[in-house]
Design a protein around this motif. Structure first.
Motif, mmCIF file in Angstrom:
data_model
loop_
_atom_site.group_PDB
_atom_site.id
_atom_site.type_symbol
_atom_site.label_atom_id
_atom_site.label_comp_id
_atom_site.label_asym_id
_atom_site.label_seq_id
_atom_site.Cartn_x
_atom_site.Cartn_y
_atom_site.Cartn_z
ATOM 1 N N GLN A 1 17.140 -28.149 23.403
ATOM 2 C CA GLN A 1 16.230 -27.007 23.364
ATOM 3 C C GLN A 1 14.813 -27.445 23.035
ATOM 4 N N ARG A 2 13.886 -26.626 23.440
ATOM 5 C CA ARG A 2 12.478 -26.818 23.129
ATOM 6 C C ARG A 2 12.199 -26.254 21.729
ATOM 7 N N SER B 1 23.736 -29.534 22.586
ATOM 8 C CA SER B 1 22.617 -28.602 22.792
ATOM 9 C C SER B 1 21.352 -29.384 23.109
ATOM 10 N N ASP C 1 15.590 -28.640 30.685
ATOM 11 C CA ASP C 1 14.284 -28.004 30.575
ATOM 12 C C ASP C 1 13.245 -28.947 31.182
ATOM 13 N N TYR D 1 11.255 -31.647 21.690
ATOM 14 C CA TYR D 1 12.557 -31.137 22.111
ATOM 15 C C TYR D 1 13.608 -31.684 21.151
ATOM 16 N N LYS E 1 19.008 -23.425 35.190
ATOM 17 C CA LYS E 1 20.013 -22.386 35.015
ATOM 18 C C LYS E 1 20.536 -21.920 36.360
ATOM 19 N N GLU F 1 9.483 -24.845 19.811
ATOM 20 C CA GLU F 1 8.143 -24.306 20.010
ATOM 21 C C GLU F 1 7.250 -24.493 18.785
#
Length: 447
Positions: free
Chosen positions: A38-39, A36, A119, A127, A179, A41
Motif C-alpha cells: 500500500q501507499r 499487503s 500500484d 510504500y 485492479k 500517504e
C-alpha cells in the motif's frame, strides 16, 4: 534378519522415504508471501526525512519491506535499485519512479519471482510491503483482486493514459498489476491519430498491442534533365533534388523547384497519411537550344506531255534553309537549222522535207530557299538555268530546232514537301522562261 533380506528391503525403504519426506521438505521451502502492499500517504520519509536521488537526479520512491527475517536478496526490473538499507523490522529499498516489479529471494525461505507492484511507483512516495515468512497454511493471503496488464504501443514513444492518468513506459512497454474490472485507456503520440477505449481485466493476464495510424506522409521530388535543383515547400527552402522529406502532416503543399539557367516550376502536392508521394519534374532551359539541321535527300521527276526528265534535290533546313536541284533527260541534240510549227525555216529559205523523226533534250539546274512552315510541311522556292530542245530531222540528214517547243534561259520553281517521320514526299511546279511548264514529284528521306 540376514544380509540378503536387508539388501532386498533397502530399495523399498528408500522409496517410502522419498514419497513421504521429500515432498514435505519441498513444500516447506517457499515460505515467503506478500500479504499487503500500500501507499503510505502520510509518510514523508522518501520526500523529506531520508530522500535519495537516482542517476537522473530525481527523488526515488521508498519501499519499506516489513519483515523480521534477514539476508533477503532482491532482483529488480530494468530500472534497478538505487539503495538498500536494513532497519529494525524493515528493509528499505529506494527505487526509481516507474519501477514495475521485483523478485524476492532467501536461501532458506524460498523465492517470490516477478512480483508486480499493484500500484504505480511515483517519485518521492513511500510504500509499505508486508512479508509473511511463516507457513502459508497458517497465514492470511492478500486479496487477489489484481491482474497483470501489458500494453505495447506503436510507436513505442507514445504516451499511455490509464483512467486519465499518464503511465510510465519501460523499454517501449507499459506493464502494471492493476485492479480487475474496467479501465479507460488512451494512447497518444505527436503526428498520429490517438486511440482510446475501455479495457477489462479479468482472471487472465491482459496483453494489448495498440498501433496508431499516422497523420503524416512523405514526398520525393526529382528533377530532369538535371538534379541539384532547389526545393521550396510553402516558400521555405528545404533542400535540393533528389529530395526526400521528413515527416509531413497530411494535406496540401505548394512546391517550387528552381535551378540556374532553367525556368522555375510551381506545383501542388497532396501528402497522404502513411504514404510517399513521388514526382519527377521536367525543367525547361532558359537558353534557347540550337535547332539541328535537317537534311533532305530526294529523287524527283519533271513531267511534261512531250518530255520526262529525272533528277534529285538535296536540302538543309532548320526553320529556314536552302536546297539545290538538278534535272535532265540525259539526252543531247545538235541542230543546224531552226523552224517553227509551220515547218518553215526561220532564215526564210522555205520549207524542207522532214522525215518525221524528232529528238529532244532537257536540263535544269536550280537552287533556292527551303522553309519549315509547320511540322510536317516544308516549302521550297527557287530559280536557276534551264533549257528545252525539240528538233525535227530533215530528209537530207540535218536537224532543225523547233522554236515553238524549245526554250533556254531562266528557270523558276515552287513546291512543297510533306514529311511522314523520315519519309518525304514532294509536289511542285517548274517552268523555263515561263514557256515550258512541268509538274514535279518526288520521294526521298528527311532526317
Amino acid at each position: 534378519m540376514t544380509n540378503n533380506a536387508i539388501t532386498r528391503l533397502l530399495p523399498a525403504g528408500l522409496l517410502l522415504l522419498f514419497l513421504f519426506v521429500v515432498p514435505h521438505s519441498v513444500t516447506a521451502q517457499n515460505k515467503i508471501q506478500v500479504t499487503s502492499f500500500q501507499r503510505m500517504e502520510t509518510d514523508i520519509t522518501a520526500r523529506i526525512t531520508a530522500p535519495r536521488k537516482d542517476q537522473n537526479g530525481e527523488i526515488c520512491a521508498l519501499i519499506r519491506i516489513v519483515t523480521t527475517e534477514k539476508n533477503f536478496m532482491f532482483e529488480p526490473d530494468a530500472l534497478g535499485i538505487v539503495a538498500r538499507e536494513n532497519k529494525p523490522g524493515e528493509i528499505w529499498l529506494y527505487v526509481p519512479r516507474g519501477a514495475r516489479r521485483i523478485s524476492i529471494m532467501h536461501e532458506t525461505l524460498g523465492i517470490v519471482r516477478n512480483y508486480f507492484y499493484p500500484d504505480i511507483i511515483e517519485k518521492a512516495v513511500t510504500y509499505e510491503m508486508v512479508l509473511n515468512t511463516g507457513e502459508w497454511n497458517n497465514s492470511p493471503a492478500a486479496e487477489n483482486n489484481m491482474q497483470l496488464l501489458v500494453l505495447r504501443p506503436e510507436p513505442s514513444s507514445a504516451n499511455i493514459f490509464i483512467d486519465d492518468e499518464q503511465m510510465p513506459l519501460e523499454n517501449g512497454f507499459f506493464t502494471a498489476t492493476m485492479k480487475k474490472g474496467e479501465h479507460t485507456y488512451r494512447v497518444e503520440a505527436p503526428m498520429y491519430h490517438s486511440e482510446a477505449g475501455v479495457l477489462t481485466l479479468t482472471d487472465e493476464q491482459k496483453i494489448m498491442n495498440v498501433t496508431l495510424k499516422p497523420k503524416f506522409g512523405y514526398i520525393e521530388i526529382f528533377s530532369l534533365p538535371e538534379q541539384d535543383a532547389k526545393v521550396h515547400v510553402d516558400t521555405l527552402l528545404v533542400g535540393n533534388t533528389p529530395y526526400r522529406s521528413d515527416r509531413m502532416m497530411e494535406g496540401g503543399y505548394k512546391i517550387r523547384v528552381e535551378k540556374d539557367l532553367y525556368f522555375p516550376i510551381d506545383t501542388l502536392v497532396t501528402v497522404l497519411p502513411g504514404e510517399t508521394t513521388s514526382m519527377t519534374l521536367k525543367m525547361v532551359s532558359t537558353i534557347k537550344p540550337r535547332t539541328p539541321w535537317t537534311t533532305l535527300i530526294m529523287a524527283q521527276a519533271n513531267y511534261h506531255p512531250s518530255i520526262l526528265a529525272y533528277g534529285g534535290m538535296v536540302g538543309f533546313v532548320k526553320k529556314a534553309g536552302f536546297y539545290i536541284r538538278f534535272v535532265s533527260d540525259f539526252g543531247s541534240v545538235s541542230t543546224e537549222l531552226e523552224c517553227d510549227d509551220t515547218e518553215a525555216l526561220t532564215d526564210g529559205s522555205g520549207k524542207p522535207y522532214y522525215t518525221g523523226n524528232t529528238a529532244k533534250a532537257r536540263m535544269s539546274a536550280t537552287g533556292g530557299l527551303l522553309l519549315k512552315i509547320a511540322n510536317p510541311l516544308y516549302l521550297y522556292a527557287g530559280g536557276g538555268y534551264g533549257n528545252v530542245v525539240c528538233a525535227w530531222e530533215t530528209v537530207d540528214g540535218k536537224w532543225a530546232k523547233n522554236t515553238d517547243h524549245s526554250t533556254t534561259g531562266a528557270a523558276a520553281e515552287l513546291g512543297g514537301v510533306f514529311r511522314i517521320e523520315k519519309l518525304a514526299l514532294s509536289l511542285g511546279f517548274h517552268t523555263v522562261n515561263f514557256k515550258h511548264h512541268e509538274v514535279v514529284g518526288g520521294v526521298g528521306f528527311i532526317f
